[in-house]
Design a protein around this motif. Structure first.
Motif, PDB file in Angstrom:
ATOM      1  N   THR A  19       0.858  -1.183   0.000  1.00 55.18           N
ATOM      2  CA  THR A  19       0.000   0.000   0.000  1.00 55.18           C
ATOM      3  C   THR A  19       0.899   1.240   0.000  1.00 55.18           C
ATOM      4  O   THR A  19       1.905   1.266   0.710  1.00 55.18           O
ATOM      5  N   PRO A  20       0.604   2.265  -0.780  1.00 55.28           N
ATOM      6  CA  PRO A  20       1.446   3.469  -0.767  1.00 55.28           C
ATOM      7  C   PRO A  20       1.571   4.054   0.632  1.00 55.28           C
ATOM      8  O   PRO A  20       0.608   4.084   1.389  1.00 55.28           O
ATOM      9  N   TYR A  21       2.768   4.521   0.964  1.00 56.21           N
ATOM     10  CA  TYR A  21       2.956   5.141   2.277  1.00 56.21           C
ATOM     11  C   TYR A  21       3.137   6.652   2.195  1.00 56.21           C
ATOM     12  O   TYR A  21       3.167   7.331   3.222  1.00 56.21           O
ATOM     13  N   TYR A  22       3.251   7.184   0.979  1.00 53.47           N
ATOM     14  CA  TYR A  22       3.073   8.627   0.825  1.00 53.47           C
ATOM     15  C   TYR A  22       2.708   8.949  -0.607  1.00 53.47           C
ATOM     16  O   TYR A  22       2.914   8.158  -1.525  1.00 53.47           O
ATOM     17  N   ARG A  23       2.123  10.115  -0.756  1.00 51.10           N
ATOM     18  CA  ARG A  23       1.726  10.637  -2.070  1.00 51.10           C
ATOM     19  C   ARG A  23       2.184  12.078  -2.126  1.00 51.10           C
ATOM     20  O   ARG A  23       1.917  12.868  -1.207  1.00 51.10           O
ATOM     21  N   GLN A  26       1.941  -4.560   7.610  1.00 47.85           N
ATOM     22  CA  GLN A  26       1.685  -4.412   9.046  1.00 47.85           C
ATOM     23  C   GLN A  26       2.569  -3.327   9.648  1.00 47.85           C
ATOM     24  O   GLN A  26       2.127  -2.537  10.486  1.00 47.85           O
ATOM     25  N   PHE A  27       3.830  -3.283   9.216  1.00 42.36           N
ATOM     26  CA  PHE A  27       4.731  -2.231   9.680  1.00 42.36           C
ATOM     27  C   PHE A  27       4.195  -0.854   9.312  1.00 42.36           C
ATOM     28  O   PHE A  27       4.182   0.070  10.146  1.00 42.36           O
ATOM     29  N   LEU A  28       3.755  -0.700   8.061  1.00 41.00           N
ATOM     30  CA  LEU A  28       3.246   0.594   7.621  1.00 41.00           C
ATOM     31  C   LEU A  28       2.017   1.012   8.417  1.00 41.00           C
ATOM     32  O   LEU A  28       1.862   2.191   8.775  1.00 41.00           O
ATOM     33  N   ALA A  29       1.146   0.077   8.704  1.00 44.99           N
ATOM     34  CA  ALA A  29      -0.061   0.396   9.471  1.00 44.99           C
ATOM     35  C   ALA A  29       0.290   0.816  10.896  1.00 44.99           C
ATOM     36  O   ALA A  29      -0.323   1.737  11.448  1.00 44.99           O
ATOM     37  N   ARG A  30       1.279   0.154  11.499  1.00 42.33           N
ATOM     38  CA  ARG A  30       1.650   0.466  12.883  1.00 42.33           C
ATOM     39  C   ARG A  30       2.408   1.781  13.003  1.00 42.33           C
ATOM     40  O   ARG A  30       2.391   2.409  14.063  1.00 42.33           O
ATOM     41  N   ASN A  31       3.091   2.175  11.951  1.00 41.35           N
ATOM     42  CA  ASN A  31       4.055   3.280  12.068  1.00 41.35           C
ATOM     43  C   ASN A  31       3.746   4.454  11.143  1.00 41.35           C
ATOM     44  O   ASN A  31       4.630   5.245  10.834  1.00 41.35           O
ATOM     45  N   ARG A  32       2.477   4.576  10.745  1.00 40.56           N
ATOM     46  CA  ARG A  32       2.130   5.620   9.791  1.00 40.56           C
ATOM     47  C   ARG A  32       2.510   7.014  10.310  1.00 40.56           C
ATOM     48  O   ARG A  32       3.065   7.835   9.572  1.00 40.56           O
ATOM     49  N   GLY A  33       2.227   7.282  11.575  1.00 38.33           N
ATOM     50  CA  GLY A  33       2.548   8.594  12.118  1.00 38.33           C
ATOM     51  C   GLY A  33       4.036   8.876  12.142  1.00 38.33           C
ATOM     52  O   GLY A  33       4.475   9.983  11.806  1.00 38.33           O
ATOM     53  N   ALA A  34       4.834   7.889  12.519  1.00 37.13           N
ATOM     54  CA  ALA A  34       6.283   8.071  12.568  1.00 37.13           C
ATOM     55  C   ALA A  34       6.856   8.281  11.167  1.00 37.13           C
ATOM     56  O   ALA A  34       7.775   9.091  10.973  1.00 37.13           O
ATOM     57  N   ILE A  35       6.321   7.569  10.186  1.00 34.24           N
ATOM     58  CA  ILE A  35       6.790   7.732   8.804  1.00 34.24           C
ATOM     59  C   ILE A  35       6.433   9.127   8.286  1.00 34.24           C
ATOM     60  O   ILE A  35       7.268   9.806   7.670  1.00 34.24           O
ATOM     61  N   GLN A  36       5.226   9.580   8.554  1.00 38.50           N
ATOM     62  CA  GLN A  36       4.839  10.917   8.109  1.00 38.50           C
ATOM     63  C   GLN A  36       5.704  11.985   8.769  1.00 38.50           C
ATOM     64  O   GLN A  36       6.031  13.001   8.142  1.00 38.50           O
ATOM     65  N   ALA A  37       6.106  11.748  10.026  1.00 38.33           N
ATOM     66  CA  ALA A  37       6.963  12.712  10.716  1.00 38.33           C
ATOM     67  C   ALA A  37       8.332  12.795  10.046  1.00 38.33           C
ATOM     68  O   ALA A  37       8.909  13.891   9.907  1.00 38.33           O
ATOM     69  N   ILE A  38       8.872  11.648   9.634  1.00 36.23           N
ATOM     70  CA  ILE A  38      10.154  11.653   8.924  1.00 36.23           C
ATOM     71  C   ILE A  38      10.031  12.418   7.617  1.00 36.23           C
ATOM     72  O   ILE A  38      10.864  13.266   7.281  1.00 36.23           O
ATOM     73  N   LEU A  39       8.973  12.144   6.855  1.00 37.01           N
ATOM     74  CA  LEU A  39       8.771  12.841   5.590  1.00 37.01           C
ATOM     75  C   LEU A  39       8.636  14.343   5.801  1.00 37.01           C
ATOM     76  O   LEU A  39       9.192  15.148   5.040  1.00 37.01           O
ATOM     77  N   VAL A  84       8.982  16.935   2.615  1.00 39.68           N
ATOM     78  CA  VAL A  84       8.267  16.290   1.515  1.00 39.68           C
ATOM     79  C   VAL A  84       6.824  16.785   1.472  1.00 39.68           C
ATOM     80  O   VAL A  84       6.099  16.645   2.456  1.00 39.68           O
ATOM     81  N   PRO A  85       6.380  17.389   0.372  1.00 40.24           N
ATOM     82  CA  PRO A  85       4.957  17.755   0.270  1.00 40.24           C
ATOM     83  C   PRO A  85       4.110  16.483   0.292  1.00 40.24           C
ATOM     84  O   PRO A  85       4.303  15.591  -0.532  1.00 40.24           O
ATOM     85  N   GLN A  86       3.196  16.390   1.257  1.00 43.45           N
ATOM     86  CA  GLN A  86       2.399  15.177   1.415  1.00 43.45           C
ATOM     87  C   GLN A  86       0.931  15.469   1.105  1.00 43.45           C
ATOM     88  O   GLN A  86       0.336  16.376   1.678  1.00 43.45           O
ATOM     89  N   LEU A  87       0.373  14.687   0.216  1.00 39.41           N
ATOM     90  CA  LEU A  87      -1.030  14.781  -0.144  1.00 39.41           C
ATOM     91  C   LEU A  87      -1.798  13.637   0.497  1.00 39.41           C
ATOM     92  O   LEU A  87      -1.218  12.620   0.888  1.00 39.41           O
ATOM     93  N   GLU A  88      -3.101  13.799   0.585  1.00 31.18           N
ATOM     94  CA  GLU A  88      -3.930  12.706   1.081  1.00 31.18           C
ATOM     95  C   GLU A  88      -3.828  11.520   0.135  1.00 31.18           C
ATOM     96  O   GLU A  88      -3.649  11.696  -1.071  1.00 31.18           O
ATOM     97  N   PRO A  89      -3.927  10.283   0.660  1.00 30.97           N
ATOM     98  CA  PRO A  89      -3.855   9.116  -0.228  1.00 30.97           C
ATOM     99  C   PRO A  89      -4.897   9.190  -1.327  1.00 30.97           C
ATOM    100  O   PRO A  89      -6.023   9.644  -1.110  1.00 30.97           O
ATOM    101  N   ALA A  90      -4.514   8.745  -2.514  1.00 33.23           N
ATOM    102  CA  ALA A  90      -5.444   8.727  -3.640  1.00 33.23           C
ATOM    103  C   ALA A  90      -6.347   7.512  -3.540  1.00 33.23           C
ATOM    104  O   ALA A  90      -5.979   6.486  -2.968  1.00 33.23           O
TER     105      ALA A  90
END
Length: 294
Positions: A114-118, A257-270, A275-281
């Protein structure tokens, strides 16, 4: 994200691979190292010193799994997948590495998570040089004609901003950069940063992660980043996933499973890397050649 545009996912990715399509390898066994396929010199995505955001996300993944982190390095250009994710040791039969941290969603050379950023393409320009009133890309079109006609636009290959320049009759003012320079010591942000600072270009049109990195981490002078919004007939936004060998369904499930558990931490790194982040398509379209890994 092809090496120059992701779609520098290159960059950021114009990659080519050969080999079997399905059932190539089971998921990595528990207790093994997290073996990442990566470019040693492709900031802001990755480098051999661990300074890219994909390096940071890989380190987060390794901690989450409790595995040591190892890399297989290869420039992210033609043959990247073939020489990393699909490459086998001729004696042991083991693959060189097990995951590419950033590939286009629905990439046809790998299975994808599943995409983890857009993100989206963006303009980058120096503040204080007559463009401070630009809040959206089309604001450039309202500049006084002599100012508009004096601008030089740097861009990589046939990326989406090329279509924007063509649509508005500005292609004659483009300064093109090759998607692949042939020099492994150069990466897209490095080239753009140098030429912006030297005044050889006035506006860079680049993949969002590169734009954000320039503005937050690299620039000697303040830079503005103006993202391209959706426009009829031109797609600027693309989604990025992790890539695994086709048929590695169990391993892909671990990554999901990793992406689901760590979505907030990944977005914080981006966010830290600008990184300009858009809502998932709702649906993801593959990136076209001309982007970074990405």
């Amino acid at each position: 994200m092809t090496r120059a545009a992701l779609p520098l996912l290159v960059s950021c990715l114009a990659l080519a691979a050969t080999g079997p399509a399905r059932g190539e390898e089971a998921a990595p066994a528990a207790g093994k190292a997290l073996r990442v396929c990566a470019d040693p010199n492709n900031l802001p995505f990755s480098n051999s010193r661990g300074e890219g955001f994909e390096n940071r996300i890989a380190a987060l993944l390794a901690r989450d799994l409790g595995w040591p982190l190892e890399y297989t390095w290869f420039p992210q250009r033609m043959g990247f997948v073939r020489n990393t994710l699909k490459r086998k040791d001729p004696v042991s039969g083991a693959f060189a590495c097990d995951v590419v941290m950033g590939v286009p969603a629905e990439f046809d050379l790998t299975d994808t998570t599943t995409p983890y950023y857009r993100s989206t393409y963006a303009m980058v320009f120096a503040r204080g040089h007559g463009l401070d009133g630009v809040r959206a890309p089309d604001d450039v079109l309202t500049l006084d004609p002599p100012v508009l006609r004096s601008l030089r636009f740097g861009l990589f290959g046939r990326t989406p901003p090329t279509e924007w320049l063509l649509r508005h009759g500005l292609m004659g003012q483009a300064v093109p950069y090759p998607i692949q320079t042939g020099d492994p010591d150069q990466f897209p942000g490095d080239v753009i940063e140098r030429d912006l600072a030297a005044g050889r270009i006035d506006v860079a049109l680049v993949w969002g992660p590169i734009a954000g990195y320039l503005a937050t981490r690299r620039a000697a002078a303040p830079l503005a980043v103006v993202a391209f919004p959706a426009q009829a007939g031109i797609r600027f936004d693309f989604s990025v996933s992790m890539g695994v060998r086709k048929g590695d369904d169990a391993w892909r499930a671990v990554l999901e499973q990793f992406l689901a558990r760590n979505r907030g931490a990944i977005q914080a790194i981006l966010s830290e890397y600008g990184v300009p982040q858009l809502e998932p398509a709702a649906t993801a379209a593959p990136l076209r050649p001309g982007y970074s890994s990405r």
